[in-house]
Enzyme design. Structure first.
Site, PDB file in Angstrom:
ATOM      1  N   GLU A 129      -4.422   4.435   3.070  1.00 54.12           N
ATOM      2  CA  GLU A 129      -3.480   3.596   2.319  1.00 54.12           C
ATOM      3  C   GLU A 129      -4.130   3.133   1.038  1.00 54.12           C
ATOM      4  OE1 GLU A 129      -2.576   0.411   4.972  1.00 54.12           O
ATOM      5  OE2 GLU A 129      -2.504   1.855   6.604  1.00 54.12           O
ATOM      6  N   THR A 182       0.834  -1.205   0.000  1.00 52.94           N
ATOM      7  CA  THR A 182       0.000   0.000   0.000  1.00 52.94           C
ATOM      8  C   THR A 182       0.866   1.251   0.000  1.00 52.94           C
ATOM      9  OG1 THR A 182      -0.152  -0.126   2.421  1.00 52.94           O
ATOM     10  CG2 THR A 182      -2.006  -1.009   1.156  1.00 52.94           C
TER      11      THR A 182
HETATM   12  C1  LIG Z   1      -8.374  -2.822   0.601  1.00 54.48           C
HETATM   13  C2  LIG Z   1      -7.879  -2.770   2.010  1.00 54.48           C
HETATM   14  C3  LIG Z   1      -8.732  -3.127   3.046  1.00 54.48           C
HETATM   15  C4  LIG Z   1      -8.298  -3.095   4.377  1.00 54.48           C
HETATM   16  N1  LIG Z   1      -9.155  -3.435   5.384  1.00 54.48           N
HETATM   17  C5  LIG Z   1      -8.738  -3.435   6.663  1.00 54.48           C
HETATM   18  C6  LIG Z   1      -9.609  -3.811   7.728  1.00 54.48           C
HETATM   19  O1  LIG Z   1     -10.800  -4.096   7.540  1.00 54.48           O
HETATM   20  N2  LIG Z   1      -9.099  -3.860   8.998  1.00 54.48           N
HETATM   21  C7  LIG Z   1      -7.783  -3.541   9.271  1.00 54.48           C
HETATM   22  O2  LIG Z   1      -7.391  -3.624  10.412  1.00 54.48           O
HETATM   23  N3  LIG Z   1      -6.951  -3.142   8.294  1.00 54.48           N
HETATM   24  C8  LIG Z   1      -7.397  -3.087   7.005  1.00 54.48           C
HETATM   25  N4  LIG Z   1      -6.553  -2.694   5.997  1.00 54.48           N
HETATM   26  C9  LIG Z   1      -5.288  -2.056   6.353  1.00 54.48           C
HETATM   27  C10 LIG Z   1      -4.146  -2.995   6.501  1.00 54.48           C
HETATM   28  O3  LIG Z   1      -4.146  -3.453   7.830  1.00 54.48           O
HETATM   29  C11 LIG Z   1      -2.917  -2.153   6.219  1.00 54.48           C
HETATM   30  O4  LIG Z   1      -2.917  -1.788   4.855  1.00 54.48           O
HETATM   31  C12 LIG Z   1      -1.659  -2.905   6.559  1.00 54.48           C
HETATM   32  O5  LIG Z   1      -1.529  -2.918   7.947  1.00 54.48           O
HETATM   33  C13 LIG Z   1      -0.405  -2.252   5.974  1.00 54.48           C
HETATM   34  O6  LIG Z   1      -0.120  -1.071   6.615  1.00 54.48           O
HETATM   35  P1  LIG Z   1       1.372  -0.485   6.558  1.00 54.48           P
HETATM   36  O7  LIG Z   1       1.644  -0.127   5.109  1.00 54.48           O
HETATM   37  O8  LIG Z   1       1.334   0.757   7.434  1.00 54.48           O
HETATM   38  O9  LIG Z   1       2.292  -1.520   7.063  1.00 54.48           O
HETATM   39  C14 LIG Z   1      -6.972  -2.705   4.670  1.00 54.48           C
HETATM   40  C15 LIG Z   1      -6.106  -2.348   3.615  1.00 54.48           C
HETATM   41  C16 LIG Z   1      -6.551  -2.372   2.310  1.00 54.48           C
HETATM   42  C17 LIG Z   1      -5.611  -1.994   1.198  1.00 54.48           C
END
Ligand SMILES: Cc1cc2nc3c(=O)[nH]c(=O)nc-3n(C[C@H](O)[C@H](O)[C@H](O)COP(=O)(O)O)c2cc1C
Length: 197
Positions: free
Chosen positions: A124, A60
Site C-alpha cells: 500500500e 493508501t
Molecule cells: C507508512 C505506513 C506504515 C504502516 N505500518 C504498519 C504497521 O507497522 N503495522 C500494521 O499493522 N499496518 C501498517 N500499515 C498498514 C495499515 O494498517 C494499512 O495501510 C491500513 O490498514 C489500510 O489498509 P486498507 O487500505 O486495506 O484499508 C502501514 C501503512 C502505511 C502507509
C-alpha cells in the site's frame, strides 16, 4: 543491505515498544540508494478495506498482487520510502489535474498489516499529497528507494497513526538528498505529465 523476502505465511509481528518509539532516527538509509533499491513497481490501484483513509487519516493506494512481486521476492515486509506518480487517465479519459499527476514523495507498507490481522500480503502506497478525489482504477508507478522500519503490531490505533506520521517525516528527510531526489526525474515516470520539471 540484506532484506529477506517474506514467506507466503503470515508471521507474528513484534509489538511496538516505547523504546522503539523513542529510538527512531529521523534519517534512514545510506547517502546513495543501494541494492535491492531502486525497485520499480507499477499497477492499477485497487480498493483495499478503506481503513487507511477512514481509520488512520492516511489514504493508501493498494497494488494488485502481481505488481508486488518485483518487491516481495527481494525484500522483507516493512515500511519503505520513495517516489510515486498516479496517471491522469482512467478508462482512457483524462480525469486528474496535471498537478495531481506529478512525481511525489511516498511511504509504502509491504506486509500483513498485523494490527488488522490481514490474511494476504499487501503493498500500500501513501502519496504525500492532498488529492481531491480517490484514484481507484488509475495506473500508479513507484520507485522504492529505501527501508524505514519493520511492520509492527500495536495495542492502539493511535500508536500506529503516530508511527505513520513519523514514517512520513523520515521519508521526506531521507529523500531530500541529491542521490534520492534525482529519481524524481527518472525516465520510468511519465515525464510528459511534468512540463515544468
Ligand atoms: C507508512 C505506513 C506504515 C504502516 N505500518 C504498519 C504497521 O507497522 N503495522 C500494521 O499493522 N499496518 C501498517 N500499515 C498498514 C495499515 O494498517 C494499512 O495501510 C491500513 O490498514 C489500510 O489498509 P486498507 O487500505 O486495506 O484499508 C502501514 C501503512 C502505511 C502507509
Amino acid at each position: 543491505m540484506s532484506l529477506r523476502p517474506p514467506s507466503e505465511e503470515r508471521h507474528i509481528a513484534p509489538m511496538r515498544t516505547e523504546s522503539f518509539r523513542r529510538g527512531r532516527p529521523d534519517l534512514v538509509g545510506p547517502e546513495h540508494p543501494e541494492p535491492p533499491f531502486p525497485i520499480l513497481l507499477s499497477g492499477e490501484v485497487q480498493r483495499g478495506f478503506g481503513r487507511g483513509g477512514k481509520d488512520l487519516g492516511c489514504p493508501t493506494a493498494n497494488l494488485p498482487h502481481e505488481s508486488i512481486l518485483p518487491m516481495s521476492t527481494v525484500t522483507e515486509t516493512g515500511v519503505y520510502y520513495g517516489y510515486a506518480q498516479v496517471s491522469r487517465e482512467k478508462d482512457g479519459e483524462i480525469v486528474l489535474p496535471e498537478g495531481d499527476a506529478r512525481v511525489l514523495p511516498m511511504v509504502m507498507s509491504l506486509g500483513w498489516n498485523p494490527f488488522y490481522k490481514n490474511k494476504i500480503l499487501t503493498a500500500e502506497i501513501h502519496i504525500m499529497h492532498d488529492f481531491p478525489t480517490d484514484f481507484y482504477g488509475h495506473e500508479v508507478k513507484a520507485i522504492v528507494l529505501g527501508y524505514i522500519r519493520p511492520e509492527l503490531d500495536y495495542t492502539s490505533r493511535e500508536g500506529l497513526i503516530e508511527d505513520i506520521e513519523t514514517d512520513k517525516r523520515v521519508a521526506l528527510k531521507s529523500l531530500a538528498r541529491p542521490a534520492y531526489e534525482k529519481f524524481k526525474t527518472d525516465s520510468f515516470f511519465d515525464i510528459s505529465n511534468h512540463p515544468r520539471l
